[in-house]
Design a protein around this motif. Structure first.
Motif, PDB file in Angstrom:
ATOM      1  N   LEU A 175      66.340  67.589  50.758  1.00 38.58           N
ATOM      2  CA  LEU A 175      66.715  66.500  51.545  1.00 38.58           C
ATOM      3  C   LEU A 175      68.275  66.072  51.145  1.00 38.58           C
ATOM      4  N   SER A 176      68.501  65.956  50.148  1.00 36.52           N
ATOM      5  CA  SER A 176      69.816  65.491  49.675  1.00 36.52           C
ATOM      6  C   SER A 176      70.821  66.690  50.194  1.00 36.52           C
ATOM      7  N   VAL A 177      70.798  67.935  50.057  1.00 37.67           N
ATOM      8  CA  VAL A 177      71.727  68.771  50.630  1.00 37.67           C
ATOM      9  C   VAL A 177      71.833  68.504  52.459  1.00 37.67           C
ATOM     10  N   ASN A 178      70.679  68.564  52.903  1.00 34.43           N
ATOM     11  CA  ASN A 178      70.492  68.453  54.244  1.00 34.43           C
ATOM     12  C   ASN A 178      71.424  67.094  54.686  1.00 34.43           C
ATOM     13  N   GLN A 179      71.240  65.897  53.872  1.00 35.80           N
ATOM     14  CA  GLN A 179      71.785  64.653  54.132  1.00 35.80           C
ATOM     15  C   GLN A 179      73.465  64.737  53.994  1.00 35.80           C
ATOM     16  N   PHE A 180      73.876  65.497  53.090  1.00 35.24           N
ATOM     17  CA  PHE A 180      75.373  65.678  52.814  1.00 35.24           C
ATOM     18  C   PHE A 180      76.028  66.596  53.895  1.00 35.24           C
ATOM     19  N   ILE A 181      75.235  67.466  54.404  1.00 38.60           N
ATOM     20  CA  ILE A 181      75.449  68.131  55.482  1.00 38.60           C
ATOM     21  C   ILE A 181      75.845  67.375  56.784  1.00 38.60           C
ATOM     22  N   ALA A 182      74.611  66.375  57.043  1.00 36.79           N
ATOM     23  CA  ALA A 182      74.425  65.863  58.227  1.00 36.79           C
ATOM     24  C   ALA A 182      75.784  64.429  58.101  1.00 36.79           C
ATOM     25  N   CYS A 183      75.928  64.123  56.975  1.00 37.45           N
ATOM     26  CA  CYS A 183      77.048  63.052  56.812  1.00 37.45           C
ATOM     27  C   CYS A 183      78.473  63.801  56.868  1.00 37.45           C
ATOM     28  N   VAL A 184      79.033  64.723  56.536  1.00 41.21           N
ATOM     29  CA  VAL A 184      80.069  65.661  56.678  1.00 41.21           C
ATOM     30  C   VAL A 184      80.338  65.755  58.202  1.00 41.21           C
ATOM     31  N   ARG A 185      79.107  66.568  58.774  1.00 39.97           N
ATOM     32  CA  ARG A 185      79.438  66.892  60.324  1.00 39.97           C
ATOM     33  C   ARG A 185      79.522  65.440  61.198  1.00 39.97           C
ATOM     34  N   ASN A 186      79.172  64.277  60.728  1.00 44.89           N
ATOM     35  CA  ASN A 186      79.379  63.089  61.597  1.00 44.89           C
ATOM     36  C   ASN A 186      80.347  62.348  60.819  1.00 44.89           C
ATOM     37  N   GLU A 187      81.204  62.772  60.091  1.00 41.39           N
ATOM     38  CA  GLU A 187      82.183  62.179  59.255  1.00 41.39           C
ATOM     39  C   GLU A 187      81.743  60.744  58.855  1.00 41.39           C
ATOM     40  N   TRP A 188      80.611  60.787  58.179  1.00 38.99           N
ATOM     41  CA  TRP A 188      80.135  59.848  57.263  1.00 38.99           C
ATOM     42  C   TRP A 188      79.635  58.629  58.332  1.00 38.99           C
ATOM     43  N   LYS A 189      79.780  58.808  59.886  1.00 36.22           N
ATOM     44  CA  LYS A 189      79.346  57.667  60.524  1.00 36.22           C
ATOM     45  C   LYS A 189      77.845  57.618  60.930  1.00 36.22           C
ATOM     46  N   GLU A 190      77.171  56.235  60.753  1.00 37.90           N
ATOM     47  CA  GLU A 190      75.887  56.238  60.917  1.00 37.90           C
ATOM     48  C   GLU A 190      75.138  57.161  59.873  1.00 37.90           C
ATOM     49  N   PRO A 196      80.047  54.739  52.495  1.00 42.28           N
ATOM     50  CA  PRO A 196      80.220  56.148  52.013  1.00 42.28           C
ATOM     51  C   PRO A 196      80.282  56.577  50.603  1.00 42.28           C
ATOM     52  N   PRO A 197      81.003  55.596  50.040  1.00 40.76           N
ATOM     53  CA  PRO A 197      81.074  55.988  48.541  1.00 40.76           C
ATOM     54  C   PRO A 197      79.832  55.741  47.809  1.00 40.76           C
ATOM     55  N   ALA A 198      79.154  54.460  48.037  1.00 36.92           N
ATOM     56  CA  ALA A 198      77.740  54.327  47.469  1.00 36.92           C
ATOM     57  C   ALA A 198      76.825  55.552  47.838  1.00 36.92           C
ATOM     58  N   THR A 199      76.659  55.737  49.046  1.00 40.34           N
ATOM     59  CA  THR A 199      75.869  56.946  49.472  1.00 40.34           C
ATOM     60  C   THR A 199      76.248  58.438  48.778  1.00 40.34           C
ATOM     61  N   VAL A 200      77.365  58.724  48.502  1.00 43.19           N
ATOM     62  CA  VAL A 200      77.789  59.919  47.848  1.00 43.19           C
ATOM     63  C   VAL A 200      77.159  59.659  46.222  1.00 43.19           C
ATOM     64  N   VAL A 201      77.542  58.628  45.676  1.00 41.11           N
ATOM     65  CA  VAL A 201      77.091  58.443  44.110  1.00 41.11           C
ATOM     66  C   VAL A 201      75.387  58.407  44.179  1.00 41.11           C
ATOM     67  N   LEU A 202      75.022  57.787  45.075  1.00 43.38           N
ATOM     68  CA  LEU A 202      73.322  57.691  45.200  1.00 43.38           C
ATOM     69  C   LEU A 202      72.780  59.138  45.116  1.00 43.38           C
ATOM     70  N   LEU A 203      73.410  59.761  46.260  1.00 33.73           N
ATOM     71  CA  LEU A 203      72.757  61.363  46.485  1.00 33.73           C
ATOM     72  C   LEU A 203      73.324  62.304  45.265  1.00 33.73           C
ATOM     73  N   LEU A 204      74.502  61.920  44.684  1.00 38.66           N
ATOM     74  CA  LEU A 204      74.896  62.927  43.508  1.00 38.66           C
ATOM     75  C   LEU A 204      73.859  62.905  42.494  1.00 38.66           C
ATOM     76  N   PHE A 205      73.668  61.439  42.121  1.00 36.53           N
ATOM     77  CA  PHE A 205      72.716  61.177  41.050  1.00 36.53           C
ATOM     78  C   PHE A 205      71.160  61.843  41.182  1.00 36.53           C
ATOM     79  N   LEU A 206      70.994  61.836  42.444  1.00 38.33           N
ATOM     80  CA  LEU A 206      69.461  62.333  42.886  1.00 38.33           C
ATOM     81  C   LEU A 206      69.419  63.737  42.702  1.00 38.33           C
ATOM     82  N   VAL A 207      70.737  64.249  43.101  1.00 40.02           N
ATOM     83  CA  VAL A 207      70.695  65.835  43.078  1.00 40.02           C
ATOM     84  C   VAL A 207      70.893  66.048  41.542  1.00 40.02           C
ATOM     85  N   PHE A 208      71.393  65.567  40.951  1.00 43.05           N
ATOM     86  CA  PHE A 208      71.406  65.830  39.361  1.00 43.05           C
ATOM     87  C   PHE A 208      70.070  65.787  38.682  1.00 43.05           C
ATOM     88  N   GLU A 209      69.290  64.510  39.302  1.00 44.99           N
ATOM     89  CA  GLU A 209      67.793  64.288  38.561  1.00 44.99           C
ATOM     90  C   GLU A 209      67.058  65.631  39.272  1.00 44.99           C
TER      91      GLU A 209
END
Length: 285
Positions: A175-190, A196-209
């Motif tokens: 889910l995290s990988v899919n979310q990253f791809i979707a965010c990049v494609r939409n240029e982090w809109k919606e 965007p910075p908070a989203t990146v930090v939350l997703l990166l920590f979840l990926v690591f965990e």
């Protein structure tokens, strides 16, 4: 059963228990911290998956993934609780008394083993745990993440815990990988309700965990299944103990932990099959 023996049983049955003797629990501060940390990490994954990825974008995709994730997370938490608060197969502490040995009615030439650390009559394949301060039947290892030993009575729950944690970790990672791809494609809109910075930090920590726990629990799951398959505990493998017991067939060994094949294998709410009678706590079997 005479009166003195009944009093003895009542006393030993309340050892290592809390809540008026109803619940088995180990009062080890390190284990308690690790167990609470496990719950917090599951809750963190819940927060990120639900609040960052799925709920802000309602769709059929989100609904299906919510059902899958919540099911696995619920069973992972339930399996952890059952592993933590189930008596793993503790031998009554201090039961190697003269009166108790006489009560056993041993045959001539029959040998029993006594644990010098907890003064208990030690059944075959039992090992002493320095944290639980008890001998545990078919002890595999003591796991601080569940604050308990993994033994005869709770190995099923521990296997399910590792399975469901691995499942939600892999699911979270996808889910995290899919979310990253979707965010990049939409240029982090919606992308999410967070910046965007908070989203990146939350997703990166979840990926690591997710990567860390998927690897750890998958390896642990594999070692547990191998031990069950070979009818040999982790301690027996580590010590390279010679099998003095009659090994079960592989299918019988699996059934000894999970019972007859059914969907109940995957449920932490069904008890593993009863191994021994109450009195076998006292014997070297």
């Amino acid at each position: 059963m005479d009166y003195e023996y009944a009093l003895f049983r009542k006393e030993i049955d309340t050892q290592n228990k809390c809540c008026g003797g109803w619940v088995w629990c180990i009062k080890d501060i390190c284990g308690i911290i690790c167990a609470v940390l496990t719950w917090l990490l599951i809750l963190y994954a819940e927060f990120v998956v639900m609040m960052v990825m799925l709920l802000p974008n309602p769709s059929l995709y989100s609904t299906i993934n919510i059902i899958i994730f919540q099911t696995f997370a619920f069973f992972a938490f339930a399996s952890h609780i059952r592993t933590m608060f189930t008596d793993p197969g503790a031998v009554p502490k201090g039961n190697a008394t003269k009166e108790m040995i006489q009560h056993m009615g041993l045959r001539e030439g029959q040998v029993i083993f006594k644990c010098p650390k907890c003064c208990s009559i030690k059944p075959e394949r039992a090992h002493h745990c320095s944290v639980c301060q008890r001998c545990i039947r078919k002890m595999d290892h003591h796991c601080p993440w569940v604050n308990n030993c993994v033994g005869e009575n709770n190995q099923k729950y521990f296997v399910l815990f590792t399975f469901y944690i691995a499942a939600i970790s892999i699911h979270s990672l996808i889910l995290s990988v899919n979310q990253f791809i979707a965010c990049v494609r939409n240029e982090w809109k919606e992308c999410s309700t967070f910046s965007p910075p908070a989203t990146v930090v939350l997703l990166l920590f979840l990926v690591f965990e997710a990567m860390l726990f998927a690897t750890f629990t998958a390896v642990m799951l594999g070692t547990q299944l191998q031990a069950i398959w070979n009818d040999e505990t982790g301690i027996e493998q580590l010590k390279k103990e010679e099998a003095r017991w009659v090994k079960k067939s592989r299918w019988k060994s699996i059934q000894a932990v999970f019972g007859r094949f059914s969907l109940a294998w995957f449920s932490p709410f069904t008890r593993p099959p009863s191994k021994t009678k109450l009195e076998s706590y006292l014997y070297s079997v």
